[in-house]
Design a protein around this motif. Structure first.
Motif, short mmCIF file in Angstrom:
data_model
loop_
_atom_site.label_atom_id
_atom_site.label_comp_id
_atom_site.label_asym_id
_atom_site.label_seq_id
_atom_site.Cartn_x
_atom_site.Cartn_y
_atom_site.Cartn_z
N UNK A 1 0.81 -1.21 0.00
CA UNK A 1 0.00 0.00 0.00
C UNK A 1 0.85 1.27 0.00
N UNK B 1 -18.56 4.15 -6.61
CA UNK B 1 -17.89 3.39 -5.55
C UNK B 1 -18.52 3.52 -4.18
N UNK C 1 -10.08 13.28 -1.42
CA UNK C 1 -9.18 13.36 -2.57
C UNK C 1 -9.98 13.57 -3.85
N UNK D 1 -7.92 8.89 -14.24
CA UNK D 1 -7.22 8.47 -13.01
C UNK D 1 -7.78 7.16 -12.48
N UNK D 2 -9.08 6.99 -12.64
CA UNK D 2 -9.77 5.87 -12.01
C UNK D 2 -9.61 4.59 -12.81
N UNK E 1 -9.58 3.81 -0.66
CA UNK E 1 -9.44 4.05 -2.09
C UNK E 1 -8.95 5.49 -2.30
N UNK E 2 -7.83 5.63 -3.01
CA UNK E 2 -7.32 6.96 -3.36
C UNK E 2 -7.23 7.06 -4.87
N UNK F 1 -7.49 6.01 -8.31
CA UNK F 1 -7.62 4.66 -8.87
C UNK F 1 -7.02 3.56 -8.01
N UNK F 2 -6.37 3.90 -6.90
CA UNK F 2 -5.65 2.88 -6.13
C UNK F 2 -6.46 2.44 -4.92
N UNK G 1 -6.41 0.10 -1.47
CA UNK G 1 -5.54 -0.59 -0.53
C UNK G 1 -6.36 -1.27 0.55
#
Lengths: 477, 112
Positions: A260, A321, A327, A367-368, B45-46, B48-49, B51
């Motif tokens: 991570x 989601x 963010x 980005x996603x 979730x940040x 697209x990532x 964890x």
């Protein structure tokens, strides 16, 4: 004798007339009250001084209101980098690398200022050619408080130069988002120094230089009649596409995709975002180079597009989601600012809202989804936000620009705006993209050959802060 | 003497502390800990990532008690810390060989 007298009297008459003419010449010609009023009107309306008379203007210097706004704008744009972008990026990296990001932003500010003084400003803004300026303003020679009317009738030339310097600082600083947490500090500085000469100075000249190749608004001989109000191509496309190429050449972070790598401080990230948004008013509205109606329009469109995008991005997250993230709000705001940048002085409110919605959805998708499809390690999404957003903005500017908010579009672009402008924008996009990609690849491989790009794996795992800078961001818990 | 260690959900700390106070327990040691059991972790979730965070924050309460108080203390903890959902935590009871109060050097149950 009579003849001699006659000749003498003739000579005397001529002499008298001559001296009478000289006497009329002797006191400097004065502008009439009418002409002086016209100069004042020109100041208020941000127009050119009356040039139809030989009498010198009584207000040759800067206009105080315009100059004040330009100095404030320059400071706002610096504030975007120090500390806005530094905190936005700094919060998104892991705690062991927070100082490395701050050091990169600070180092770029100093380095680019030196290059700007040396010859950068001259190469970018002096007239001379389609692709490069000249060296006449080396060491900022002759760049004084008198306005350079090529760029602003009422703004001091030195203020304009410093205002443009702030753009030259933030543009390379945007690149470091993609290469965060693994690039050697010396390599960052060397790369940026080369990149400024290969990519930024020529691009800034092409788009904004008075005789630039793509300066459709001001250069009637422009090869490509494109428009870019505050830097969609020069700043965001150039940095975003360069960031992608540099992060591909540099390679992924150790452990990318396996361990991570969450942001270490979303609060810093949000604080930085707020500073970017505030500072961006200097960036966008300041690009009018006057405190005039064009600046006012840019101020409003910037607000609308940014607010809409900062709302749409997290709403898209919520739908897809299940949760709107901080963010997401921050990324949406920055994406909105990026996409409205080239358009802000050329579009109306409807255009700004359309841009805001597009900015909230398309960079979000980049980005996603796109990033995970390709698997490159653009650490902080410089490509997803700035390259995608900058390209989108450059294109939408061509579709949505209207002379009703900016009469300058009627100077050299009558018949282009509202019809074929979007084609010109695509040409400008193509040139910017090619220059950024090829220029970055050349500079990156040269730096790699000379000093190498990456830190040792052990340094990367331990964090750049201690190894590269001998400091830690946080002591104790 | 017994040692009672309870791992509980952080938001239950105040309730548990008050309940233990009500049955006459005068001291405790509390620490913020992380761990996982059947509840597992959560995802963050940040952009697209995504964890997975394995370790969840919990509170650990440690009590050393005379044998006579142990049953009541365990009952009080269970009663107040229970939500009925996965992740409520656990209570461990173990024997303690010796206890010494540093200031007075008293030993055994007098020290706890």
């Amino acid at each position: 004798m009579k003849k001699t007298l006659f000749i003498l009297s003739l000579l005397a008459t001529l002499f008298c007339v001559g001296s009478a003419v000289r006497a009329a010449d002797a006191p400097a010609p004065e502008r009439t009250v009418q002409e002086r009023l016209e100069d004042l009107e020109a100041y208020v309306n941000n127009g050119a001084r009356n040039a139809s008379t030989n009498a010198p203007t009584k207000i040759a210097g800067a206009g105080p209101g315009h100059n004040a706004w330009q100095m404030a704008s320059a400071a706002l744009v610096l504030f975007m980098t120090l500390p806005g972008l530094a905190l936005f990026y700094g919060g998104l990296v892991r705690r062991k690398n927070v100082l490395s990001v701050l050091a990169q932003c600070l180092g770029i500010a100093g380095l680019v200022t030196i290059l700007w003084w040396l010859c950068g400003y001259s190469l970018a803004f002096h007239n001379g050619g389609k692709f490069f300026g000249s060296l006449d303003w080396m060491f900022l020679r002759g760049v004084d408080s008198t306005p350079n009317t090529d760029y602003g009738a009422w703004v001091s030339h030195n203020v304009f130069s410093m205002y443009q310097l702030m753009f030259a600082i933030i543009t390379p600083a945007l690149i470091i988002g993609a290469i965060a947490e693994r690039m050697k500090y010396s390599a960052v500085l060397l790369f940026i120094a080369g990149w400024m000469f290969v990519v930024y100075f020529p691009l800034a000249h092409m788009v904004w230089g008075v005789d630039g190749f793509m300066n459709g608004v001001w250069n009637k001989d422009a090869g490509i009649k494109a428009i870019d109000f505050a830097g969609g191509t020069v700043v965001h496309m150039s940095s975003g596409w360069s960031a992608l190429i540099l992060c591909l050449i540099l390679g992924k972070r150790v452990g990318y995709g396996k361990e991570p790598m969450p942001p270490h401080n979303m609060v810093l990230c949000m604080v930085g975002t707020g500073m970017l948004w505030v500072g961006w008013y200097g960036f966008n509205a300041g690009s009018a180079v006057a405190a005039d109606g064009v600046a006012a329009n840019a101020f409003m469109t910037t607000t609308l597009a940014t607010a809409v995008a900062s709302f749409v991005w997290p709403m898209a997250e919520w739908v897809v989601r299940g949760k709107p993230s901080i963010l997401g709000f921050c990324s949406g705001a920055v994406a909105g600012l990026v996409v409205i940048t080239p358009a802000c002085g050329f579009v109306n409110t409807n255009g700004a809202i359309i841009i805001g919605i597009a900015a909230g959805l398309i960079p979000w998708f980049a980005c996603y989804k796109i990033k995970s499809w390709f698997g490159y390690d653009d650490a902080l999404d410089t490509w997803g936000v700035h390259a995608v957003g900058g390209t989108l903005g450059a294109f939408l500017t061509g579709v949505l620009a209207t002379p009703t908010v900016n009469a300058n579009l009627d100077l050299n672009l009558k018949g282009v705006v509202g019809s074929s402008l979007w084609i010109e924008q695509i040409k400008a996009i193509g040139i910017t993209l090619t220059l950024a990609v090829v220029g970055t690849a050349i500079v990156a491989y040269v730096v790699k050959a000379i000093i190498g790009l990456r830190v040792e794996e052990e340094v990367e795992v331990g964090g750049l802060d201690l190894s590269e800078h001998g400091e830690e961001g946080y002591h104790g818990a | 003497m017994k040692k009672v260690e309870a791992i509980i959900k952080p938001f239950k700390l105040e309730e548990v502390k008050d309940a233990l106070g009500d049955i006459g327990i005068e001291g405790m040691t509390v620490s913020e800990v992380k761990g996982f059991g059947r509840q597992k972790g959560h995802t963050e979730i940040y952009r697209g990532s995504e964890y997975t965070v394995d370790f969840l924050p919990k509170i650990k309460i440690e009590l050393v008690l005379p044998d006579s108080q142990v049953e009541a203390a365990v009952a009080a903890i269970i009663k107040t810390a229970k939500t009925g959902k996965i992740g409520d935590g656990k209570v461990f009871v173990s024997s303690v060989e010796e206890a010494i109060r540093i200031r007075t050097e008293e030993k055994g149950e007098a020290a706890v």
